[in-house]
Design a protein around this motif. Structure first.
Motif, mmCIF file in Angstrom:
data_model
loop_
_atom_site.group_PDB
_atom_site.id
_atom_site.type_symbol
_atom_site.label_atom_id
_atom_site.label_comp_id
_atom_site.label_asym_id
_atom_site.label_seq_id
_atom_site.Cartn_x
_atom_site.Cartn_y
_atom_site.Cartn_z
ATOM 1 N N ASN A 50 0.800 -1.218 0.000
ATOM 2 C CA ASN A 50 0.000 0.000 0.000
ATOM 3 C C ASN A 50 0.839 1.277 0.000
ATOM 4 O O ASN A 50 0.322 2.359 0.263
ATOM 5 N N LEU A 52 2.731 2.494 2.115
ATOM 6 C CA LEU A 52 2.881 3.205 3.386
ATOM 7 C C LEU A 52 4.317 3.027 3.874
ATOM 8 O O LEU A 52 4.800 3.745 4.732
ATOM 9 N N ARG A 85 -1.298 3.945 -4.959
ATOM 10 C CA ARG A 85 -2.032 3.428 -3.797
ATOM 11 C C ARG A 85 -3.433 2.971 -4.185
ATOM 12 O O ARG A 85 -4.004 2.093 -3.546
ATOM 13 N N PHE A 88 -4.669 -0.603 -4.521
ATOM 14 C CA PHE A 88 -4.915 -1.399 -3.321
ATOM 15 C C PHE A 88 -5.883 -0.685 -2.382
ATOM 16 O O PHE A 88 -5.957 0.531 -2.354
ATOM 17 N N PHE A 92 -7.821 -1.825 8.221
ATOM 18 C CA PHE A 92 -6.910 -1.901 9.360
ATOM 19 C C PHE A 92 -7.502 -2.744 10.492
ATOM 20 O O PHE A 92 -8.724 -2.870 10.636
ATOM 21 N N ASN A 96 -9.840 2.553 12.096
ATOM 22 C CA ASN A 96 -9.451 3.905 11.677
ATOM 23 C C ASN A 96 -10.535 4.625 10.883
ATOM 24 O O ASN A 96 -10.240 5.304 9.900
ATOM 25 N N PHE A 98 -13.162 7.684 10.276
ATOM 26 C CA PHE A 98 -13.045 9.101 10.600
ATOM 27 C C PHE A 98 -14.172 9.461 11.568
ATOM 28 O O PHE A 98 -15.348 9.450 11.196
ATOM 29 N N ARG A 158 -15.926 1.463 3.102
ATOM 30 C CA ARG A 158 -15.139 2.649 2.755
ATOM 31 C C ARG A 158 -14.003 2.288 1.789
ATOM 32 O O ARG A 158 -13.748 3.008 0.818
ATOM 33 N N GLY B 124 -3.122 6.517 12.781
ATOM 34 C CA GLY B 124 -3.970 5.717 11.898
ATOM 35 C C GLY B 124 -4.924 6.557 11.050
ATOM 36 O O GLY B 124 -5.301 6.147 9.954
ATOM 37 N N GLN B 125 -5.296 7.731 11.535
ATOM 38 C CA GLN B 125 -6.189 8.598 10.763
ATOM 39 C C GLN B 125 -5.497 9.048 9.481
ATOM 40 O O GLN B 125 -6.080 9.053 8.404
ATOM 41 N N GLU B 127 -2.999 7.525 8.037
ATOM 42 C CA GLU B 127 -2.769 6.378 7.149
ATOM 43 C C GLU B 127 -4.053 5.951 6.458
ATOM 44 O O GLU B 127 -4.030 5.566 5.290
ATOM 45 N N ALA B 128 -5.166 6.036 7.169
ATOM 46 C CA ALA B 128 -6.443 5.705 6.540
ATOM 47 C C ALA B 128 -6.687 6.640 5.363
ATOM 48 O O ALA B 128 -7.141 6.220 4.298
ATOM 49 N N GLY B 129 -6.363 7.921 5.543
ATOM 50 C CA GLY B 129 -6.512 8.877 4.448
ATOM 51 C C GLY B 129 -5.578 8.552 3.292
ATOM 52 O O GLY B 129 -5.985 8.582 2.131
ATOM 53 N N LEU B 130 -4.345 8.218 3.619
ATOM 54 C CA LEU B 130 -3.361 7.924 2.561
ATOM 55 C C LEU B 130 -3.795 6.732 1.713
ATOM 56 O O LEU B 130 -3.750 6.794 0.487
ATOM 57 N N VAL B 131 -4.219 5.635 2.362
ATOM 58 C CA VAL B 131 -4.550 4.458 1.557
ATOM 59 C C VAL B 131 -5.815 4.682 0.728
ATOM 60 O O VAL B 131 -6.046 3.965 -0.243
#
Ligand SMILES: Nc1ncnc2c1ncn2[C@@H]1O[C@H](COP(=O)(O)OP(=O)(O)OP(=O)(O)O)[C@@H](O)[C@H]1O
Ligand SMILES: [Mg+2]
Lengths: 247, 229
Positions: A50, A52, A85, A88, A92, A96, A98, A158, B124-125, B127-131
């Motif tokens: 991903n 990251l 990205r 994929f 998590f 996570n 929002f 999501r 994690g917020q 990273e959630a946005g990034l993915v």
């Protein structure tokens, strides 16, 4: 052509060699489960896929397009990274979501910001997804009003809203109370039935056995054994045998 | 009682003038310290170690010494060293020196609040946005900012209500704020002397103002209570 080819991925954090040459391929519509003990590098591998995290060696090829090559020194621009990205999705362990957005807004936020479609179309698709994970009556709820299992199902919707080619799960039920894991696994199973290409890191052996086309057992940063789900019934390597008896 | 009613209009008038100065100091301090605090918080979180060390030391000094002392130093120090008043004499100069001292002091307190708010949002917020393919600025404005604000508001409201009362410290360099105005009637002013009630009465101004702020911040917190961060 394979939808995903992972070639010789190596990754170290300082002197800690977490991934020491990971190779595998995945066909369109296949479900791959990754199992292995804590610290064996499963999360790190998903994070490399991903973008990251960036591997020190190796390549990642999606549908013939090399999206990552450690031999290329030039760092991709942020815009290029975002593009990569999108192949994929990642669900998590701890959801996570929002917190300030409703279920519907959690699902529509990224497609709206990235202008994937018209607002109406995005919303319509989001509602379908939310319905498909069984949360039709929670569309306007906020994450804090949902159980862990419900939150994880929203997180799946999501991720799906961005229409990823490959959806990754990092221990999607590990943070849940035992009675809530079933509802999440059911959703993942229904995705498998609809031929979603998935990579699932999990400790749920029975589930992995059932849902997967292929299983990878990681140990010490390498793939110690891989094959069809029946390797769980008849493990060849001692390490997998030892791992399975720990359950 | 009669005396009170005779004195009241005169005192009220004088206290209002004093309180206006109090409000001015309060407003200027917020105007300067809110943005400066953000800059300082970025400095203290900098990955460039020398910068963050210097900034954190500065914050430690400012938070570890009394504001009253800082006021005195900022007001008198330039005069001692350069032999002349840097701030200019009179009420204007005293206000300027007070504003500088208050802005620096409160910016340091605010910076710690900002830092807590920014670092408190789980990684994690991001990273959630990034993915999901969001850009860094989309993640900041659409995902993390409101969560930071929610974390910042309660400690910030405490600090701001403390500021209302702290403005009275400027009395030490004779800034003519509301306490100074009330005290004037003890020594004698506008034909009134030996009256202590005007000083006590200044408390009403502080109570009213901090009451209004408490309501305002309570309202903001309530607005943000629909989610848990
Ligand atoms: N950002 C990081 N910096 C330094 N070390 C890291 C980092 N991320 C992971 N590691 C290390 O890499 C190793 C593998 O971690 P990883 O999270 O990939 O394991 P895992 O197989 O997912 O384990 P688990 O089953 O506990 O989730 C661990 O030793 C971990 O401490
Ligand atoms: Mg992990």
């Amino acid at each position: 052509m394979a939808i995903l080819e992972v070639k010789n991925i190596c990754k170290s954090f300082g002197r800690n060699h977490v991934l020491r040459g990971i190779d595998f391929t995945l066909e369109q519509g296949e479900v791959l489960s990754i199992i292995g003990s804590s610290g064996s590098g499963k999360t790190t591998l998903l994070r490399c896929l991903n973008s990251l995290e960036f591997a020190d060696e190796g390549q990642i090829v999606v549908s013939g397009e090399t999206i990552f090559d450690a031999a290329v020194n030039k760092r991709p621009s942020e815009a290029q990274l975002r593009q990569k990205r999108l192949h994929f999705g990642l669900v998590f362990q701890n959801f996570n979501l929002f917190p300030q957005y409703s279920v519907l807004d959690n699902v529509t936020l990224a497609p709206r910001l990235l202008k994937k479609d018209s607002r109406e179309a995005i919303e319509k698709y989001a509602l379908e997804l939310i319905d498909s994970v069984g949360l039709k009556d929670k569309v306007n709820s906020y994450p804090c009003e949902l159980s862990g299992g419900q939150q994880q199902r929203v997180a799946i919707a999501r991720a799906l809203a961005m229409k990823p080619n490959i959806l990754c799960f990092d221990e999607p039920t590990s943070a849940l109370d035992p009675e809530l894991t079933g509802e999440v696994l059911k959703v993942i199973r229904s995705l498998a039935d609809r031929n979603m290409t998935m990579i699932i890191v999990t400790h749920e052996m029975a589930f992995a056995h059932d849902v997967s086309d292929k299983i990878i057992f990681m140990d010490g940063g390498v793939i110690a054994e891989q094959g069809a789900p029946d390797i769980l019934d008849h493990p060849k390597s001692e390490r997998l045998q030892a791992f399975l008896t720990s359950f | 009682m009669n005396v009170f009613f005779e004195q009241f209009p005169v005192v009220f008038q004088a206290l209002n003038v004093g309180f206006l100065q109090t409000l001015k100091l309060f407003g200027i301090t917020l105007l300067g310290a809110l943005p400066l605090g953000l800059v300082i918080s970025f400095g203290s979180m900098s990955k460039f170690k020398p910068l963050s060390a210097v900034v954190r030391t500065l914050v430690w000094i400012i938070r570890g010494t009394p504001l009253m002392l800082q006021l005195l130093i900022i007001f008198y120090f330039p005069g001692l060293v350069f032999g002349k008043q840097l701030w200019g004499g009179g009420e204007g100069g005293r206000f300027f020196a007070s504003a500088i001292a208050f802005i620096i002091n409160y910016a340091c307190y605010f910076s710690e609040i900002y830092r807590g708010g920014i670092q408190g949002v789980p990684h994690g917020q991001q990273e959630a946005g990034l993915v999901l393919g969001l850009s860094r600025s989309q993640i900041f404005f659409k995902v993390t900012l409101l969560q930071m604000i929610k974390r910042i508001v309660p400690p910030m409201s405490n600090e701001i209500i403390t500021l209302v009362k702290d403005t009275s410290l400027a009395r030490i360099i004779a800034l003519q704020e509301v306490i100074w105005a009330g005290q004037a009637f003890m020594k004698g002013s506008q034909g009134i002397s030996g009256a202590i009630w005007p000083l006590f009465f200044t408390g009403v101004y502080y109570l009213a103002f901090s009451g209004i702020l408490t309501l305002l911040f309570g309202w903001i917190e309530k607005k943000l209570s629909y989610f848990k961060a």
